[in-house]
Write a protein that holds these residues in place. Structure first.
Motif, PDB file in Angstrom:
ATOM      1  N   LEU A 137      67.577  71.755  -8.880  1.00 12.76           N
ATOM      2  CA  LEU A 137      66.230  71.961  -9.412  1.00 12.76           C
ATOM      3  C   LEU A 137      65.930  73.451  -9.569  1.00 12.76           C
ATOM      4  O   LEU A 137      65.458  73.904 -10.610  1.00 12.76           O
ATOM      5  N   LEU A 139      65.074  75.607 -12.954  1.00 18.87           N
ATOM      6  CA  LEU A 139      63.786  76.289 -13.151  1.00 18.87           C
ATOM      7  C   LEU A 139      63.972  77.771 -13.488  1.00 18.87           C
ATOM      8  O   LEU A 139      63.153  78.356 -14.188  1.00 18.87           O
ATOM      9  N   ILE A 178      52.176  78.719 -11.925  1.00 17.10           N
ATOM     10  CA  ILE A 178      51.943  77.733 -10.873  1.00 17.10           C
ATOM     11  C   ILE A 178      50.739  76.852 -11.196  1.00 17.10           C
ATOM     12  O   ILE A 178      50.708  75.663 -10.877  1.00 17.10           O
ATOM     13  N   CYS A 194      52.047  74.124 -13.275  1.00 22.92           N
ATOM     14  CA  CYS A 194      52.752  73.139 -12.449  1.00 22.92           C
ATOM     15  C   CYS A 194      51.759  72.222 -11.745  1.00 22.92           C
ATOM     16  O   CYS A 194      51.907  70.994 -11.751  1.00 22.92           O
ATOM     17  N   PHE A 223      51.377  68.163 -11.881  1.00 22.79           N
ATOM     18  CA  PHE A 223      51.374  67.309 -10.682  1.00 22.79           C
ATOM     19  C   PHE A 223      50.119  66.441 -10.658  1.00 22.79           C
ATOM     20  O   PHE A 223      50.179  65.246 -10.341  1.00 22.79           O
ATOM     21  N   TYR A 237      49.503  62.370 -10.064  1.00 20.19           N
ATOM     22  CA  TYR A 237      48.793  61.866  -8.892  1.00 20.19           C
ATOM     23  C   TYR A 237      47.495  61.167  -9.260  1.00 20.19           C
ATOM     24  O   TYR A 237      47.031  60.273  -8.552  1.00 20.19           O
ATOM     25  N   SER A 285      57.235  67.396  -2.501  1.00 18.78           N
ATOM     26  CA  SER A 285      55.808  67.711  -2.604  1.00 18.78           C
ATOM     27  C   SER A 285      55.534  68.863  -3.558  1.00 18.78           C
ATOM     28  O   SER A 285      56.393  69.696  -3.826  1.00 18.78           O
ATOM     29  N   GLU A 286      54.290  68.877  -4.028  1.00 16.80           N
ATOM     30  CA  GLU A 286      53.850  69.979  -4.889  1.00 16.80           C
ATOM     31  C   GLU A 286      54.023  71.313  -4.170  1.00 16.80           C
ATOM     32  O   GLU A 286      54.455  72.297  -4.772  1.00 16.80           O
ATOM     33  N   GLU A 335      56.217  72.174  -1.899  1.00 16.37           N
ATOM     34  CA  GLU A 335      57.613  72.617  -1.843  1.00 16.37           C
ATOM     35  C   GLU A 335      58.087  73.073  -3.223  1.00 16.37           C
ATOM     36  O   GLU A 335      58.776  74.088  -3.355  1.00 16.37           O
ATOM     37  N   PHE A 336      57.687  72.322  -4.238  1.00 16.55           N
ATOM     38  CA  PHE A 336      58.049  72.684  -5.611  1.00 16.55           C
ATOM     39  C   PHE A 336      57.569  74.093  -5.926  1.00 16.55           C
ATOM     40  O   PHE A 336      58.301  74.934  -6.449  1.00 16.55           O
ATOM     41  N   ILE A 337      56.339  74.353  -5.597  1.00 16.74           N
ATOM     42  CA  ILE A 337      55.749  75.664  -5.887  1.00 16.74           C
ATOM     43  C   ILE A 337      56.398  76.759  -5.039  1.00 16.74           C
ATOM     44  O   ILE A 337      56.552  77.899  -5.479  1.00 16.74           O
TER      45      ILE A 337
END
Lengths: 131, 131
Positions: free
Chosen positions: A92, A96, A114, A117, A121, A125, B109-110, B112-114
């Motif tokens: 991942l 990115l 961010i 992003c 998300f 959700y 999770s968002e 961790e992604f960020i």
DNA sequence: CATCTGTTATACTATAAATATAACAAGCAT
DNA sequence: ATGCTTGTTATATTTATAGTATAACAGATG
């Protein structure tokens, strides 16, 4: 579930189909144990070849998204999708990097990146269970 | 500047070359006005065909990263890279969506992604000018 | 037995990626 | 003026992928 394909897009059809199904799972429009149309009916529905659908299904199976029973058909993995492991996270990050390098060059701030992003998300959700 | 190519990678060579140069610019190892090797010497350096290099250069030119003078050669755009506009941002969001859908399914999770995004941004902001 | 399932096999077309040569045109240095 | 280097253009070939088109097979199920 509605499948939207863009035949003009450079992205291969079977990849687009794959992504649409993954998005469906992320939005919980498709739930564990739920059936997917057979390769033939899916192909007929969206107007593409049976083998193209099968290719998408095989990849989804390989990634743990779905189970394929020889005669019963295709179902969303009842145990849920395998959680992200170390290898997945490394891949991942590698994926990115080019987008972020590009953004840095174009003066798009980390904050704004961010923010995008987060908004994506939120799409997943919030739209849980919607059509 | 060091160019690292992975010939086993499914990513086309000219795309990899493009990304390496963009990363060089993001890290300020390559600065506005600076020259890039000619298509022939770059091709010889990294052991690929002249046309493959030319393809990467043409794309970089199209995106405003470099200028190409017929005889003078290739230089990093002295005016800097064009800033991200609306169309660019929309395309970026569309490109990020599949990765985020995948992450949501895999319970990443968002936060961790960020965190990953931030760490990549840091790579570019901190390594400024390093080899 | 007919029908549905995924699966496999073969063949064909179209396109993209990459390489290999070759030649052209414009600038520049000696 | 002569070479040399520059990007550019043109042609051709090979390889791999994407997508389609048919056809057949094997195992369930009604």
């Amino acid at each position: 579930m509605l499948i939207q394909l863009d035949l003009e897009n450079a992205e291969p059809i079977y990849i687009q189909l794959q992504q649409q199904i993954i998005e469906g799972i992320a939005k919980k429009q498709l739930n564990p144990g739920e059936s997917l149309p057979s390769v033939r009916s899916m192909a007929a529905d969206i107007g593409i070849n049976l083998h193209t659908v099968n290719k998408a299904y095989q990849h989804l199976k390989q990634d743990g998204y779905i189970l394929i029973h020889r005669q019963k058909g295709v179902v969303i993995n009842p145990d849920g999708v395998p959680k992200a492991d170390g290898a997945y996270k490394e891949k991942l990050k590698a994926n990115l990097r080019p987008f972020i390098a590009d953004s840095v060059c174009r003066d798009l701030s980390e904050e704004e990146f961010i923010k995008y992003c987060s908004s994506i998300f939120a799409e997943f959700y919030n739209e849980e269970g919607d059509s």
